[in-house]
Design an enzyme around this catalytic site. Sequence first.
Site, PDB file in Angstrom:
ATOM      1  N   LYS A  53       0.933  -1.087  -0.176  1.00 30.12           N
ATOM      2  CA  LYS A  53      -0.449  -0.055  -0.344  1.00 30.12           C
ATOM      3  C   LYS A  53       0.747   1.242   0.465  1.00 30.12           C
ATOM      4  O   LYS A  53       2.069   1.050   0.564  1.00 30.12           O
ATOM      5  CB  LYS A  53      -0.931   0.367   1.242  1.00 30.12           C
ATOM      6  CG  LYS A  53      -1.896   0.800   1.267  1.00 30.12           C
ATOM      7  CD  LYS A  53      -3.046   0.757   2.654  1.00 30.12           C
ATOM      8  CE  LYS A  53      -3.940   2.064   2.327  1.00 30.12           C
ATOM      9  NZ  LYS A  53      -5.169   1.350   3.978  1.00 30.12           N
ATOM     10  N   SER A 109     -10.169   1.659   2.672  1.00 28.81           N
ATOM     11  CA  SER A 109      -8.636   2.435   1.804  1.00 28.81           C
ATOM     12  C   SER A 109      -7.762   1.372   1.193  1.00 28.81           C
ATOM     13  O   SER A 109      -7.485   1.838   0.156  1.00 28.81           O
ATOM     14  CB  SER A 109      -7.704   3.588   3.139  1.00 28.81           C
ATOM     15  OG  SER A 109      -6.925   2.374   3.187  1.00 28.81           O
ATOM     16  N   SER A 143     -10.086  -0.904   7.224  1.00 29.86           N
ATOM     17  CA  SER A 143      -9.568  -0.697   5.854  1.00 29.86           C
ATOM     18  C   SER A 143      -9.015  -2.037   5.308  1.00 29.86           C
ATOM     19  O   SER A 143      -8.320  -1.856   3.599  1.00 29.86           O
ATOM     20  CB  SER A 143      -8.006  -0.038   5.931  1.00 29.86           C
ATOM     21  OG  SER A 143      -9.055   1.595   5.910  1.00 29.86           O
TER      22      SER A 143
END
Length: 472
Positions: A76, A151, A175
């Site tokens: 990420k 996210s 997330s």
Amino acid sequence: MKKYSSLKEIQTLISQKQLTLPDLLAYYFKQIEQNEHLNAFNEVFFLSAEVQAKAIQQKIEDGTAGKLAGMVIGIKDNICYEGHIVTASSKMLEGFVSPYSSTVVQRLLQEDAVIIGRLNCDEFAMGGSNETSYYGVAKNAANPELVPGGSSGGSAVAVQADMCLSALGTDTGGSVRQPAAFCGQIGLKPTYGRISRYGVIAYASSFDQVGPITSSVEDAALLLQVLAGADDYDSTVSPVAVPDYPAHLNERKKQKIAVLKETIESEALNPEIKSAILKSIEQLKADGHSVEYVSFDLLDYLVPAYYILTTAEASSNLSRYDGVHYGHRNMEAKSLNELYKLSRAEGFGEEVKRRILLGTFVLSAGYYDAYYQKAQQVRRLIREKMDLLFQDYDLILSPVAPTAAFKIGDHVQDAIVMYMADIFTVLPSLSGNPAIALPIGNNAAGLPLSIQFTAKHFEEDKLLAFSQAFLS
């Protein structure tokens, strides 16, 4: 069906000389090119990944390779990797090259994983649909008109569309689990303090946890084993010994499972998800597990407490991005005050600004006691109630999200709707318990559905072993 479903499969093919790591990397590069429209990657590390793949292939042939040799993984875009750009999908950090690697990246590299790129996410991990990213929304491979969740949306899509074998996300209030659910993957949020946060760009420090998104429970267990454990650079990491998670996967024990009644009966829960979960409950009973419905009367307080606490921490954590210490700088400001205002106004997106403002408000004089302190008290009550439940039960069952993946643009303008979508995932985040999202089929439109199981603190070994049996 994926070409490569697990690291074990890849390692077997490499050992049989039917595959090499450079060939595998080339395959994933081609997959990324073919799925470019999904916008999962903010950057692909073509050169460094190729160098890694060649070096690790030689180590495999020499018999000196680590546990993760053969794993091609994405990270990420809020996880620091020395010599590589990291932006948290924000204009504020556009072009920033990390001078050091996070602990999780160091541990991946030590065990010979190949890091293929940085993955799209909501800006500073603030969002549940990947629509707040400065680089645009990532798209769900099941239907590109739909969000992938957030996210860690890019992380989930990259695994879903076979652009890498696995991915790392971060989970503050769901997330990792929610995007994994929207994309039909396995998403694990470990116990708070199980994995170091050193080198992970902070959103809310007392909630943030790195977690893997994978297609197999085996890969999630192996990644957790590699990533977990004490770290001198992060004082919040627990010194609790790290079990051999893969070694426990084949344990088959009958579990006593609590179903949170209010979550299943919630009006927000989509009927197709409810039906799939009820079907799973019947299967669990048929498999010999004890399943009982229990009441959790604090459900209505979860989202308000979570957003008060996380925005307060975000307000503090993001104060460093002011155009002086870090981040985007407006070059036309005429005064220091103007420099701060213009740099932050230009660098941050609307959702990040909203959360900073809310956090600053709840921490301000006159409101601290009324909001922040009360939210901390609610968090303590939630933790105590969870501890009580775990005195009688091994696992807690609940939905992951109230709906399947929704259309891009449908909810992003309504902050309350977006925040309430976290109603089922924030419970383990507030209490610090480990939780996992597991796929349970598709709805009538072919979209993935998922179920969530939560375990006692530091009992990821039992959670993963149960998950392995549940999916087999």
